[in-house]
Design an enzyme around this catalytic site. Sequence first.
Site, mmCIF file in Angstrom:
data_model
loop_
_atom_site.group_PDB
_atom_site.id
_atom_site.type_symbol
_atom_site.label_atom_id
_atom_site.label_comp_id
_atom_site.label_asym_id
_atom_site.label_seq_id
_atom_site.Cartn_x
_atom_site.Cartn_y
_atom_site.Cartn_z
ATOM 1 C CE1 TYR A 32 9.644 -5.196 -3.608
ATOM 2 C CE2 TYR A 32 11.143 -6.682 -2.479
ATOM 3 C CZ TYR A 32 9.869 -6.347 -2.884
ATOM 4 O OH TYR A 32 8.819 -7.163 -2.559
ATOM 5 C CE1 TYR A 160 4.820 -5.443 -0.520
ATOM 6 C CE2 TYR A 160 5.241 -7.287 0.959
ATOM 7 C CZ TYR A 160 5.322 -6.709 -0.294
ATOM 8 O OH TYR A 160 5.906 -7.402 -1.329
ATOM 9 C CG ASP A 254 -0.487 -11.211 4.792
ATOM 10 O OD1 ASP A 254 0.231 -12.182 5.087
ATOM 11 O OD2 ASP A 254 -0.229 -10.411 3.879
ATOM 12 C CE LYS A 283 7.931 -12.614 3.629
ATOM 13 N NZ LYS A 283 9.012 -12.086 2.842
#
Length: 436
Positions: A32, A160, A254, A283
């Site tokens: 990014y 996202y 999600d 994660k």
Amino acid sequence: MHRPVPLKQADVAGPSPPKWLREGLDHVWLPYAQMKTALPPLPVVETRGSRIKLADGRELIDGIASWWTACHGYNHPHIRRAIESQLAQLPHVMFGGLAHEQALTLARRLTALLPDDLDRVFFSDSGSVAVEVALKMAVQYAVNRGQRGKTRFVSFRYGYHGDTTGAMAVSDLDEGMHASFKAALPDHFIADLPHNEHSTMQLTASLERHGDEIAAIIVEPLVQGAGGMVFHQADVLRTLRTLADRYGALLIFDEIFTGFGRTGALFACEAAAVTPDIITLSKALTAGTLPLAATIARNKVFEAFWSDDAGKALMHGPTFMANALGCAAANASLDLFEHEPRLRQVDAISRQLATELEPCRELPGVRDVRVKGAIGVVELDRIADINTLRARFVDEGVFIRPFGNIVYLTPSFTISEGELAVLTHAIRKVLSGRRA
Ligand SMILES: Cc1ncc(COP(=O)(O)O)c(C=O)c1O
């Protein structure tokens, strides 16, 4: 042409950046980042608890927990021991035709923690891939049941779901960071979350018109993370459950951001008392130590694949799926959730964040302050110079990484009250000194 990454803000990387940084930086492509203008990354030599030690000896208090993965803090001895002993015995074997204790134990434990009959775990190696698997499951669920044309998804503004192609296509392409890819991606339905009568009517109308095309609705439950740390109420998820059932779509949660305590409950679906048909986790699954992800389906989804017909099998199998080291780390992390008071710690963090970030509301250019679980957000009108802001936090001895117009904290759950106070003080101080 050789284009070096500028080390011009060398004071950020330290007065004399280590040799490996100087020599290696021209050969990596950072995430990014506009490589021409990005600050050089901070050279890290050690992590411990909520501390990041830099090559020049400085120690930063970490407000992000490595993209909110390191829920028990860095280098937790219980997780380290589990990985070390697994490494000595069986670091990895392919999951095709072979199985190992850590993966099967983890699958059993995860399904026991999740509500209802979310009983079947498909392992992969990153959050984006877990989302790809969920999308493929949903499309093939319809195909296997003889329903043709159900190939599209409903997802939400500010959503996202990852950086791979399928995941980008269900992320908010207009507000998000993937706008350049819009023309190259399949066209899905990006709706407003049904949080009031108007948006519920709009979503219902869209499902009424296109229900035959829609394989699933996908949402980040309670908190839309990387799209702007936007919160919503549990009744939004109840509405989605009702609409998904009414229009024959699967519901995918999600929970790659929200899973494992981040919002205050172990899973957001549990807090909302809504069971999705498929859930994705990653994660904090391995507490930020190793890459691992899981896509977990309810029995009715799995049963649509159960057949004598080989063509009805789920055709997916990442090389490193169910990696034994990752699974050992995840099992050790679950031990800690069982034996240590993590959710009480999240609650305490939440209260402290609410108290200590609230004064930011009075600062110029601050649009909103919000807290849910161990997530603290200060939303600004705009951030004109993100590099300067990021560097100011380093000057204050903290690692906080604003994005878009958001300054946020997602600390480890084991952070001390004093360390958290340093983080919130740094935000108040840096934002007070900022020109709005
Ligand atoms: C909700 C959500 N889904 C998916 C992803 C993608 O995960 P990964 O970066 O592991 O591919 C992320 C990452 O931030 C996320 O927050």
